[in-house]
Design a protein around this motif. Structure first.
Motif, PDB file in Angstrom:
ATOM      1  N   SER A  15      18.064 -54.695 -36.018  1.00  0.00           N
ATOM      2  CA  SER A  15      17.764 -55.970 -36.686  1.00  0.00           C
ATOM      3  C   SER A  15      16.293 -56.341 -36.508  1.00  0.00           C
ATOM      4  CB  SER A  15      18.696 -57.087 -36.192  1.00  0.00           C
ATOM      5  OG  SER A  15      18.587 -57.247 -34.802  1.00  0.00           O
ATOM      6  N   GLY A  16      15.780 -56.209 -35.291  1.00  0.00           N
ATOM      7  CA  GLY A  16      14.376 -56.538 -35.043  1.00  0.00           C
ATOM      8  C   GLY A  16      13.427 -55.644 -35.823  1.00  0.00           C
ATOM      9  N   THR A  17      13.695 -54.345 -35.835  1.00  0.00           N
ATOM     10  CA  THR A  17      12.788 -53.429 -36.527  1.00  0.00           C
ATOM     11  C   THR A  17      12.886 -53.598 -38.045  1.00  0.00           C
ATOM     12  OG1 THR A  17      14.461 -51.685 -36.374  1.00  0.00           O
ATOM     13  CG2 THR A  17      12.738 -51.692 -34.686  1.00  0.00           C
ATOM     14  N   TYR A  18      14.096 -53.908 -38.533  1.00  0.00           N
ATOM     15  CA  TYR A  18      14.246 -54.093 -39.982  1.00  0.00           C
ATOM     16  C   TYR A  18      13.454 -55.316 -40.443  1.00  0.00           C
ATOM     17  CZ  TYR A  18      16.436 -52.724 -44.356  1.00  0.00           C
ATOM     18  OH  TYR A  18      16.636 -52.247 -45.619  1.00  0.00           O
ATOM     19  N   ILE A  19      13.607 -56.393 -39.696  1.00  0.00           N
ATOM     20  CA  ILE A  19      12.909 -57.630 -40.065  1.00  0.00           C
ATOM     21  C   ILE A  19      11.399 -57.434 -39.920  1.00  0.00           C
ATOM     22  CG2 ILE A  19      12.557 -60.043 -39.345  1.00  0.00           C
ATOM     23  CD1 ILE A  19      15.647 -60.075 -38.805  1.00  0.00           C
ATOM     24  N   ALA A  20      10.979 -56.709 -38.880  1.00  0.00           N
ATOM     25  CA  ALA A  20       9.550 -56.429 -38.697  1.00  0.00           C
ATOM     26  C   ALA A  20       9.007 -55.655 -39.887  1.00  0.00           C
ATOM     27  CB  ALA A  20       9.342 -55.627 -37.412  1.00  0.00           C
ATOM     28  N   ARG A  21       9.751 -54.663 -40.301  1.00  0.00           N
ATOM     29  CA  ARG A  21       9.283 -53.842 -41.422  1.00  0.00           C
ATOM     30  C   ARG A  21       9.202 -54.673 -42.700  1.00  0.00           C
ATOM     31  NH1 ARG A  21      11.725 -51.102 -46.301  1.00  0.00           N
ATOM     32  NH2 ARG A  21      10.301 -49.399 -46.687  1.00  0.00           N
ATOM     33  N   GLU A  22      10.183 -55.529 -42.940  1.00  0.00           N
ATOM     34  CA  GLU A  22      10.147 -56.350 -44.157  1.00  0.00           C
ATOM     35  C   GLU A  22       9.010 -57.371 -44.093  1.00  0.00           C
ATOM     36  OE1 GLU A  22      11.844 -55.743 -47.025  1.00  0.00           O
ATOM     37  OE2 GLU A  22      12.225 -53.957 -45.809  1.00  0.00           O
ATOM     38  N   LEU A  23       8.763 -57.897 -42.885  1.00  0.00           N
ATOM     39  CA  LEU A  23       7.667 -58.859 -42.739  1.00  0.00           C
ATOM     40  C   LEU A  23       6.305 -58.185 -42.846  1.00  0.00           C
ATOM     41  CD1 LEU A  23       9.055 -61.099 -39.853  1.00  0.00           C
ATOM     42  CD2 LEU A  23       8.532 -61.865 -42.187  1.00  0.00           C
ATOM     43  N   SER A  24       6.262 -56.865 -42.550  1.00  0.00           N
ATOM     44  CA  SER A  24       4.969 -56.171 -42.585  1.00  0.00           C
ATOM     45  C   SER A  24       4.482 -55.968 -44.028  1.00  0.00           C
ATOM     46  CB  SER A  24       5.042 -54.846 -41.829  1.00  0.00           C
ATOM     47  OG  SER A  24       5.782 -53.887 -42.545  1.00  0.00           O
ATOM     48  N   ARG A  25       5.285 -56.376 -44.997  1.00  0.00           N
ATOM     49  CA  ARG A  25       4.826 -56.402 -46.390  1.00  0.00           C
ATOM     50  C   ARG A  25       3.809 -57.522 -46.607  1.00  0.00           C
ATOM     51  NH1 ARG A  25       8.590 -53.787 -49.833  1.00  0.00           N
ATOM     52  NH2 ARG A  25      10.451 -53.154 -48.706  1.00  0.00           N
ATOM     53  N   TYR A  26       3.799 -58.471 -45.679  1.00  0.00           N
ATOM     54  CA  TYR A  26       2.984 -59.690 -45.867  1.00  0.00           C
ATOM     55  C   TYR A  26       1.808 -59.687 -44.911  1.00  0.00           C
ATOM     56  CZ  TYR A  26       7.155 -61.055 -48.379  1.00  0.00           C
ATOM     57  OH  TYR A  26       8.203 -61.070 -49.250  1.00  0.00           O
ATOM     58  N   ASP A  27       0.858 -60.533 -45.229  1.00  0.00           N
ATOM     59  CA  ASP A  27      -0.351 -60.647 -44.428  1.00  0.00           C
ATOM     60  C   ASP A  27      -0.050 -61.461 -43.176  1.00  0.00           C
ATOM     61  OD1 ASP A  27      -2.916 -60.321 -43.775  1.00  0.00           O
ATOM     62  OD2 ASP A  27      -3.754 -61.666 -45.298  1.00  0.00           O
ATOM     63  N   LEU A  28       0.535 -60.797 -42.175  1.00  0.00           N
ATOM     64  CA  LEU A  28       0.970 -61.498 -40.963  1.00  0.00           C
ATOM     65  C   LEU A  28       0.622 -60.651 -39.744  1.00  0.00           C
ATOM     66  CD1 LEU A  28       4.601 -62.449 -42.101  1.00  0.00           C
ATOM     67  CD2 LEU A  28       2.762 -64.084 -41.660  1.00  0.00           C
ATOM     68  N   ASP A 164       2.898 -48.660 -38.965  1.00  0.00           N
ATOM     69  CA  ASP A 164       1.975 -48.110 -39.962  1.00  0.00           C
ATOM     70  C   ASP A 164       1.409 -49.227 -40.837  1.00  0.00           C
ATOM     71  OD1 ASP A 164       1.897 -45.459 -39.321  1.00  0.00           O
ATOM     72  OD2 ASP A 164       3.581 -44.894 -40.605  1.00  0.00           O
ATOM     73  N   ASN A 165       2.185 -50.281 -41.018  1.00  0.00           N
ATOM     74  CA  ASN A 165       1.743 -51.398 -41.852  1.00  0.00           C
ATOM     75  C   ASN A 165       1.206 -52.564 -41.031  1.00  0.00           C
ATOM     76  OD1 ASN A 165       2.208 -50.624 -44.720  1.00  0.00           O
ATOM     77  ND2 ASN A 165       4.278 -50.246 -43.956  1.00  0.00           N
ATOM     78  N   GLY A 166       0.806 -52.271 -39.799  1.00  0.00           N
ATOM     79  CA  GLY A 166       0.042 -53.260 -39.038  1.00  0.00           C
ATOM     80  C   GLY A 166       0.765 -53.985 -37.931  1.00  0.00           C
ATOM     81  N   ALA A 167       2.097 -53.849 -37.853  1.00  0.00           N
ATOM     82  CA  ALA A 167       2.812 -54.551 -36.781  1.00  0.00           C
ATOM     83  C   ALA A 167       2.493 -53.891 -35.442  1.00  0.00           C
ATOM     84  CB  ALA A 167       4.313 -54.522 -37.047  1.00  0.00           C
ATOM     85  N   GLU A 168       2.613 -54.678 -34.363  1.00  0.00           N
ATOM     86  CA  GLU A 168       2.419 -54.129 -33.019  1.00  0.00           C
ATOM     87  C   GLU A 168       3.756 -54.061 -32.314  1.00  0.00           C
ATOM     88  OE1 GLU A 168      -0.675 -56.024 -30.601  1.00  0.00           O
ATOM     89  OE2 GLU A 168      -1.452 -56.821 -32.501  1.00  0.00           O
ATOM     90  N   LEU A 169       3.888 -53.065 -31.430  1.00  0.00           N
ATOM     91  CA  LEU A 169       5.120 -52.903 -30.654  1.00  0.00           C
ATOM     92  C   LEU A 169       4.752 -52.853 -29.179  1.00  0.00           C
ATOM     93  CD1 LEU A 169       8.206 -52.064 -30.317  1.00  0.00           C
ATOM     94  CD2 LEU A 169       7.411 -49.703 -30.568  1.00  0.00           C
ATOM     95  N   LYS A 367       0.723 -58.187 -48.957  1.00  0.00           N
ATOM     96  CA  LYS A 367      -0.397 -57.256 -48.769  1.00  0.00           C
ATOM     97  C   LYS A 367      -0.500 -56.337 -49.975  1.00  0.00           C
ATOM     98  CE  LYS A 367       0.421 -56.366 -44.053  1.00  0.00           C
ATOM     99  NZ  LYS A 367       0.768 -55.405 -43.058  1.00  0.00           N
ATOM    100  N   ASP A 368      -1.728 -55.965 -50.317  1.00  0.00           N
ATOM    101  CA  ASP A 368      -1.889 -55.013 -51.429  1.00  0.00           C
ATOM    102  C   ASP A 368      -1.578 -53.597 -50.982  1.00  0.00           C
ATOM    103  OD1 ASP A 368      -2.835 -57.148 -52.861  1.00  0.00           O
ATOM    104  OD2 ASP A 368      -4.935 -56.782 -52.259  1.00  0.00           O
ATOM    105  N   ASP A 369      -1.808 -53.349 -49.697  1.00  0.00           N
ATOM    106  CA  ASP A 369      -1.767 -51.952 -49.264  1.00  0.00           C
ATOM    107  C   ASP A 369      -0.505 -51.610 -48.467  1.00  0.00           C
ATOM    108  OD1 ASP A 369      -2.356 -53.544 -47.150  1.00  0.00           O
ATOM    109  OD2 ASP A 369      -4.000 -52.308 -46.365  1.00  0.00           O
ATOM    110  N   PHE A 370       0.573 -52.397 -48.624  1.00  0.00           N
ATOM    111  CA  PHE A 370       1.812 -52.060 -47.922  1.00  0.00           C
ATOM    112  C   PHE A 370       2.310 -50.689 -48.378  1.00  0.00           C
ATOM    113  CE2 PHE A 370       6.486 -51.917 -47.955  1.00  0.00           C
ATOM    114  CZ  PHE A 370       6.726 -52.027 -46.587  1.00  0.00           C
ATOM    115  N   ASN A 371       2.609 -49.847 -47.414  1.00  0.00           N
ATOM    116  CA  ASN A 371       3.123 -48.510 -47.731  1.00  0.00           C
ATOM    117  C   ASN A 371       4.583 -48.439 -47.321  1.00  0.00           C
ATOM    118  OD1 ASN A 371       3.709 -45.854 -48.060  1.00  0.00           O
ATOM    119  ND2 ASN A 371       2.312 -45.099 -46.463  1.00  0.00           N
ATOM    120  N   PRO A 372       5.486 -48.365 -48.293  1.00  0.00           N
ATOM    121  CA  PRO A 372       6.909 -48.406 -47.943  1.00  0.00           C
ATOM    122  C   PRO A 372       7.454 -47.083 -47.404  1.00  0.00           C
ATOM    123  CG  PRO A 372       6.664 -48.186 -50.314  1.00  0.00           C
ATOM    124  CD  PRO A 372       5.272 -48.272 -49.742  1.00  0.00           C
ATOM    125  N   THR A 373       6.668 -46.023 -47.472  1.00  0.00           N
ATOM    126  CA  THR A 373       7.222 -44.720 -47.082  1.00  0.00           C
ATOM    127  C   THR A 373       6.724 -44.284 -45.715  1.00  0.00           C
ATOM    128  OG1 THR A 373       5.438 -43.500 -48.141  1.00  0.00           O
ATOM    129  CG2 THR A 373       7.385 -43.945 -49.476  1.00  0.00           C
TER     130      THR A 373
END
Lengths: 487, 420
Positions: A15-28, A164-169, A367-373
């Motif tokens: 759940s945490g990683t899924y939400i992180a990945r979906e949020l990483s689409r945004y400038d956050l 890859d899309n900017g989140a930190e772990l 974000k313009d540069d979100f990479n979904p893959t």
């Protein structure tokens, strides 16, 4: 001075990683925290590994709201992240008139919940598609959308993609307290403090403890433990679908499920426990599973068991998911009581939570540069001969087979160590590329994987743990001169 | 495609002896494929002595025993490939293999000798309830860490199972400064050799609990203790007999399983009793020209027996290449009966036997002053008096050909007859 984040996610399970990945689409600016030394290390790593179709939850519940829609979202995310997922379908089988009644009720529920293409099969139709089932079977509910997946593989892929899309772990970081300050939260951990605008509580069996750090108690989690058997992948064609039993007054019965790696899972039972750390298996529990499994399928070869394990379900006293913004703590969101069908629901739940945050924030910027893959994972053993030959030419480490049970090569192990959210322990390597998941259970490959981990991480062999950093494998080096003529 | 007359899969004691014997019998184009970085197989980590009493009439360590064969193989100029993994084998005897040095290889053999050995049963396979912490090793894995890699695996040790590797490791861990608290054996007798019980347990005052097993492993990260219980005749734990031992390590020596994934994938028939291929008097499997020997066929207690059996497989692989093996003439099957758990070979073609037939078998329980009775169909043709029979000790019978050559029968039954 505290690091300032937009969002801190507590818990790096699915759940945490899924939400992180979906949020990483945004400038956050996103931070994921987990107390363990690997993502997907608790509930996500020990469950039935099934994507339920969605006929089980009672209409009107959050479970019913998210399960069937969540199920239908798996194809896309698994394709983007290169995670094996198979819609193998499921059967709920019944043996008598009482079961028949139950199955008809579940069928109606499935229709209400919007589960596509479900239908009831008669005796002949069931045995035609599953000839190894108990011939006393009378009928079954067939749900073609049910599927199988490795939940931890999904969570690992989600974490990697989020990073890859900017989140930190940050791993091995335990949240000890949370303080509400004006319009932000101060997350206090054993490794330092983090200031954040929003918090998402994805702490699994500990979600209530995290909740109670900021808000008034509104639910409690009492985990339910489930034991499982795993069969060797030399067992072929036992069943093709996930096989459930119609629940009776005596209990739910156990399921038999193929796994994406070619094994079979049999389990779980269900026991409330008070210790949230207790994932021990029990002999009586395992015996119950054996007997219940044999009722569905009398030919289960229990002499081919390679492992038994137990996992916890984060069951809340609400008997439903608790999802949303906490009423007395604006900006604090949670995914609580996230037991089955949590995994199946998570894509829809994540979408919902992101939408709530979007509203609270007054519009998030994409974000313009979100990479979904995710960079594809090379699974050497499953490749055709020519591709294998080419890979070896490119990197001879593909010719060094480390795990003989699953034919896992050195190159694959090295890759899983150096990916984002990479492996740091023997179990973490096993979760990613499977050495040790086969019939020898790491007997042959264990020392070789320890050697590779130590080499790649620049550590001593003795510093490579099996699981947590306290789960040491080796205690030091042998004496230089071994004494005695008898060794 | 690379062509060889004989390809031996596995460069342990079985593969080495088979390759050498094939060469001695006139085949020159031989390849040994070994997945590890050196020849010798598991012998290389068995640094204790006691090997070679039958074959060399002296006591050698494992590496010394292996070295004699490795030297002979090299002196004879037999080709071998190290760090090479066989991915598949088929009925046409085409082998796919990979290595860093040679890349992806497709190899065609006239005859194949399977010598892949065996692996250890695991904690998962025997289902010990409890947690899943670190510190639980199969005895052979611990042996590798200590003897090959040079690392210790723990300080306070409980060993489950009294197989030979477990007994050897009890002594080895003690000599490395660890405290071995107990060996628990679920059976009422040990599965290991008697000499190992004396030399590895008794000499170091390590208690052996027969009819006991581990009923729970405790510890969240590393093992912290185990619960041991006595078991009844049906091997069920007896409530009230539990005692707990604090330890940081559990070694498992709970049996070995022939490693036949490659054989099964090739379509070779497996005997559920031995968990190895059905073999004939020539050690030929159900696929023509594919032979098997050593622990891949059945688990041996002495490497000397592996050598003898593998020499037979190598010699016959050479004969097969020269078309000297016959499927014609009289044949019979062997059948374990009362008290005998398995017999190798499972099928005998009389015309392929020169003078004697070697039979290996194991019994199911301990017998004193008993007889092994051989019956050709219903007729008793031979009885061997045995002072002592035990499941841990393999029995080797050498039958003169004249004992059965003139008889017409389908099944050779072997059973234990207990003393009155």
């Amino acid at each position: 001075m505290n690091d300032l984040y937009d969002i801190v996610i507590i818990g790096a399970g699915v759940s945490g990683t899924y939400i992180a990945r979906e949020l990483s689409r945004y400038d956050l600016k996103i931070l994921i925290l987990d107390k363990d030394n690997d993502v997907a290390n608790e509930t996500t790593s020990a469950n039935s590994a099934i994507i339920h179709a969605g006929y089980d939850p009672k209409p009107g519940t959050a479970m019913a709201k998210f399960n069937a829609p969540g199920n239908l979202m798996f194809d896309k995310v698994c394709k983007e992240l290169d995670v094996p997922f198979k819609r193998c379908g499921s059967l709920v089988i019944g043996f008598d008139d009482h079961d028949k009644e139950t199955i008809e009720t579940i069928y109606q529920r499935g229709l209400t919940n919007g589960v596509p293409d479900i239908r009831i099969l008669n005796h002949d139709e069931v045995l035609e598609i599953e000839p190894n089932l108990n011939p006393d079977v009378k009928l079954a509910l067939y749900a073609p959308t049910a599927g199988i997946i490795n939940p931890w593989e999904l969570a690992i892929a989600l974490a990697e993609n989020a990073i890859d899309n900017g989140a930190e772990l940050k791993l091995e970081t335990r949240v000890t307290d949370i303080k509400k300050e004006d319009d932000s939260y101060l997350i206090i951990t054993d490794k330092g403090n983090y200031l954040t605008k929003y918090v998402v509580n994805c702490a699994g069996v500990y979600a209530d403890d995290i909740h109670n750090m900021v808000a008034k108690p509104s639910y409690s989690i009492r985990p339910r433990k489930g034991n499982y058997y795993v069969l060797d992948n030399s067992v072929k064609n036992l069943v093709d679908h996930v096989i459930f039993q119609a629940p009776t007054k005596k209990g739910k019965g156990v399921l038999i499920a193929p796994t994406v790696d070619g094994n079979f899972l049999i389990g779980p039972d269900s026991d409330f426990i008070d210790d949230k750390n207790d994932n021990s298996t029990g002999m009586d529990n395992l015996n119950y599973i054996k007997n219940s499994g044999l009722k569905s399928c009398p030919s289960i070869p229990f002499d081919k068991v390679i492992r038994s394990f137990a996992g916890l379900r984060a069951t809340s006293d609400h008997e439903d998911f608790i999802i949303g913004e906490v009423e007395d703590s604006k900006g604090f969101f949670e995914v609580g009581g996230f037991e089955s069908p949590g995994l199946s629901s998570i894509p829809a739940v994540a979408e919902y939570v992101v939408d709530l945050i979007n509203q609270r924030h007054g519009g998030l910027r994409k974000k313009d540069d979100f990479n979904p893959t995710r960079r594809p994972v090379i699974r050497f053993n499953h490749l055709p001969q020519e591709v294998k030959a080419k890979l070896i030419q490119k990197d001879p480490a593909y010719a060094n087979v480390i795990c003989r049970c699953e034919t896992i090569t050195e190159a694959e192990i090295v890759d899983c160590i150096h990916r984002k959210a990479g492996a740091r322990s023997l179990k973490a390597v096993k979760k990613r590329v499977r050495p040790g998941a086969g019939r020898c259970q790491g007997g042959f490959c264990g020392p070789k994987v320890v050697e590779i981990l130590a080499r790649e991480l620049g550590k001593d062999w003795s510093d490579i743990p099996y699981d947590s950093s306290k789960a040491y494998i080796l205690t030091g080096e042998t004496k230089e001169e071994s004494g005695g003529e008898n060794l | 495609m690379i062509n060889y007359e004989v390809v031996v899969i596995g460069g342990g004691p079985a593969g080495l002896a088979a390759a050498i014997e094939a060469k001695r019998n006139g085949v020159n184009n031989i390849l040994v494929i070994e997945r590890d970085r050196e020849l010798g197989g598991i012998l290389q980590q068995c640094i204790h002595n006691g090997f070679g009493l039958h074959v060399f009439k002296e006591e050698l360590t494992g590496p010394e025993y292996a070295h004699r064969f490795i030297k002979e193989l090299k002196d004879m100029g037999i080709e071998y490939k190290l760090d090479t993994m066989v991915l598949s084998l088929n009925k046409e005897k085409v082998i796919h293999a990979i290595s860093r040095e040679d890349g992806y290889m497709i190899i065609k053999a006239k005859a194949v000798v399977l010598a892949m050995g065996c692996r250890e049963r695991t904690a998962g396979a025997i289902n010990i309830p409890g947690t899943r912490p670190s510190g639980v090793f199969s005895a052979g894995t611990a042996q590798r860490y200590i003897n090959i890699d040079g690392y210790l695996v723990g300080k306070k040790v409980v060993i489950l199972g009294s197989g030979d590797i477990g007994l050897i490791m009890a002594r080895r861990m003690t000599l490395e400064g660890a405290k071995v608290l107990a060996v628990a054996e679920i059976m009422p007798y040990s599965g290991g050799l008697n000499r190992n019980i004396v030399q590895c347990l008794n000499d170091y005052n390590i208690p052996l609990y027969l009819s006991h097993t581990i009923t729970e492993i405790k510890g969240r990260d590393r093992v912290t203790s185990v619960v041991i219980s006595q078991v009844d005749e049906s091997m069920k734990p007896i409530p009230g007999t539990e005692f707990e031992l604090e330890c940081d390590t559990v070694l498992l020596s709970v049996g070995l399983i022939p490693e036949n994934e490659l054989s099964e994938q090739a379509g070779i028939e497996i005997d559920p009793r031995t968990k190895g291929p059905y073999v004939t008097e020539t050690m030929e499997t159900s696929i023509d020209g594919v032979f098997a020997c050593g622990n891949v066929v059945h688990v041996h207690d002495l490497v000397d027996f592996v050598t003898e059996e593998s020499r037979r497989a190598g010699k016959n692989a050479a004969k097969y290449v020269k078309d000297l093996i016959t499927n014609q003439g009289k044949s019979f099957n062997t059948k374990p009966s009362n008290g005998v758990s398995y017999i190798v070979p499972q099928k005998v073609r009389v015309d392929n036997i020169d003078n004697t037939l070697d039979i290996f078998l194991r019994v199911r329980a301990i017998y004193n002053n008993a007889k092994l009775v051989l019956k050709a169909d219903d007729e008793v043709i031979k009885e061997y008096n045995k002072k002592h029979l035990a499941p841990g000790e393999m029995e080797h019978l050498v039958l003169p050909k004249k004992l059965f050559a003139d008889k017409d029968f389908d099944t050779l039954t072997i059973e234990v007859k207990e003393a009155n």
